[in-house]
Each structure stands twice: as structure tokens, then as C-alpha cells.
Enzyme design. Sequence first.
Site: not given
Length: 340
Positions: A199, A247
Amino acid sequence: MEMNKEQIVDLMMGFFKTKTITSALELKVFDALEQGPATAEAICAHRSIPLQSGKRLLIALTAIGLLAKEEDHFCLTQAARDYMVSGSAQWLGWLGRHIDTFLYPLWSHTAQGVRDDKDQRQAAFGDDRSWFSILYQNPQDVVDFQEFLGMFAQPFIEGMLQGFDFSGYRKFMDIGSGIGTLPMAVAARYPQLGLSICELPQATSFVRDKIAENGYADRIKIVAGDVISGTIPKGEHDLIHLGWMLHDYAPDIQMQILRHIHEALPPGGTFIASETPLADDESGPLFTSLLSINMLVSTDGGIESTCAQYLQRFTEAGFVNARVQAIPGPRTLFIGEKRK
């Protein structure tokens, strides 16, 4: 089937419903009914809302179908009890806050975004920094974003566990894991598999806390990294997953991400990207096409792509045996391997 005028008007006025629901979530109207039916007077007094305006909101929520009315008492429908009450495990208040804080301001500038072919962060927030820089400046916004993504991911996770076999791998790393739902589900089913979550540094403490809350602190390793800059563990994981993230970026940045992941894999390793692609003829589906507009107004060039476009990028990044795998649920898997 061709739409009639009434259906078009309903589409155009859809924001009325959105703002009614997000306002009720902000005012905790649904929480006021958790213990059972109540009058408008009791609900408004409980939430410190003026009766006249509060009653309008209750009537609208009843017409929408989230409340029911029994004589002079309002009560929760089952759907509202499941998703609108803040104590529910499936509470959608995270999404409501994200809509009001980020999505609604950006979408109010959609026409200008199309005119300019450019994000509208400056117009919405007076801020030219990246979408994620704006988001991650406030810990509560990070929580809202990660929590609602985790809820959206659940049907995909169930489908991935059904459709993909993890048993042939040694170590699995999930990049951008949200609240860690996928690694925790994989950990429960594949006890011998080594697991890591990668992360951004700003989100590691949140993810670490979520993993610990669910009893996986000793099972899943949390590492800080940035897949765009390439600062992710290299050569350790023979299976890497990137969920619903390509995306968010322009095709050239997608290529950068794919090359960094290819570099991070050991020879023979496998990479999976899960996305919601456009149809081959670019006719939809509706959710993906609307997401592409969201990418336009919020990100620096993020865009939805067809299966063929994703596979071409995989191949250009160096992956072999690039392929599409359908799984149950809302996402599609794009799989590539690093040559042995």
C-alpha cells in the site's frame, strides 16, 4: 427498448434521489429508526432536525423505498436496515460521504471536463494536486474510500476464489488492497500461501489496523510501496494482483505500472489485474462507461479500456501468455506471466 419521456426525465432528475439519501445518511435519520418505528416528531427530535423540513425528508425516503409508513409511524425497510444504519456491517455511509465530498463536486463540472478533455480538480477543490494526494490528506477520507471499495470488492472476491486457483503459488502480493478483504479471504482458504499487502505509505497504518482487527496480523505482511515509481518488493512474490487500479491512470502510466510489476516478478511468476472492461464494440456496459467519465473529471488521464487494449499493454510490457479469464461477479481477470 426505446426510452419514453418519463424515463428520460427520471434519469435527468436522478440527483434528487442521490442527495436525499446522502443527506439522510449525514443526518443519521436511519439510525434514529434502528430501535423500531417512530413518528416524524420523535425522529426529528432525536436528530435535532426541524419538524417541517425533517418530515419532507422522511416522506421522500418513503417514496424512494428506504422507509415504510404505518399510520403515523415511519420504519426501516429491510434494505435500509442492511445498508443505511451505521451499525450495520454493510453500511454504505462510507460511500455517501465519498459521494458528497469528492464525486458530486467533480461531476458538477463534467461538461467542462469533456470540453477540455481534462480533470476538474482545480474547479471542484481549488487544488491541482493528484486525485490521490487530495484524497489522502484527510484520514477520514482515506477510511471512507477504502471502506466503500472493500464493500464493492466483496462480490469480486467471492468470484475470484471460485475462478482462480492459488494453490500452485508460493507467495502472493496484493497491491492497493483497500481494507485487505482479498488477502484475508485467500489466507483463510490457502493456509500455506505467504501473503503480503503493498500500500501507499499514507494508507499502511489503516490497512495494518484492519488486518489486525480480523486476526491476520501474523499472517499477512504489510509493506509500503508505490507501483508507479516502482518502489515495490522485487523477486519475492510469484503471484501479484493489482485490483481495479489500472483504470485510474492514463495508458502511458498504465504501461509504467505494468513494467514495474513485470520487473518485480521472479521468472515464471504470474500477474493478475482485475478490471471492469468496456465491451469490445465500446457500447457499454453502463457502469464501466460512467466510471470512465469519473476517471475523466477526477484523474490525470484515467480511462476504461477494452479487453484487447489491456492485453496489448500486457504484451508491450513484456508479459507472455497474456489472456482474459472470466470469473463470477463484476470483474474480469487479465493474466500475464514473466518468461522463465
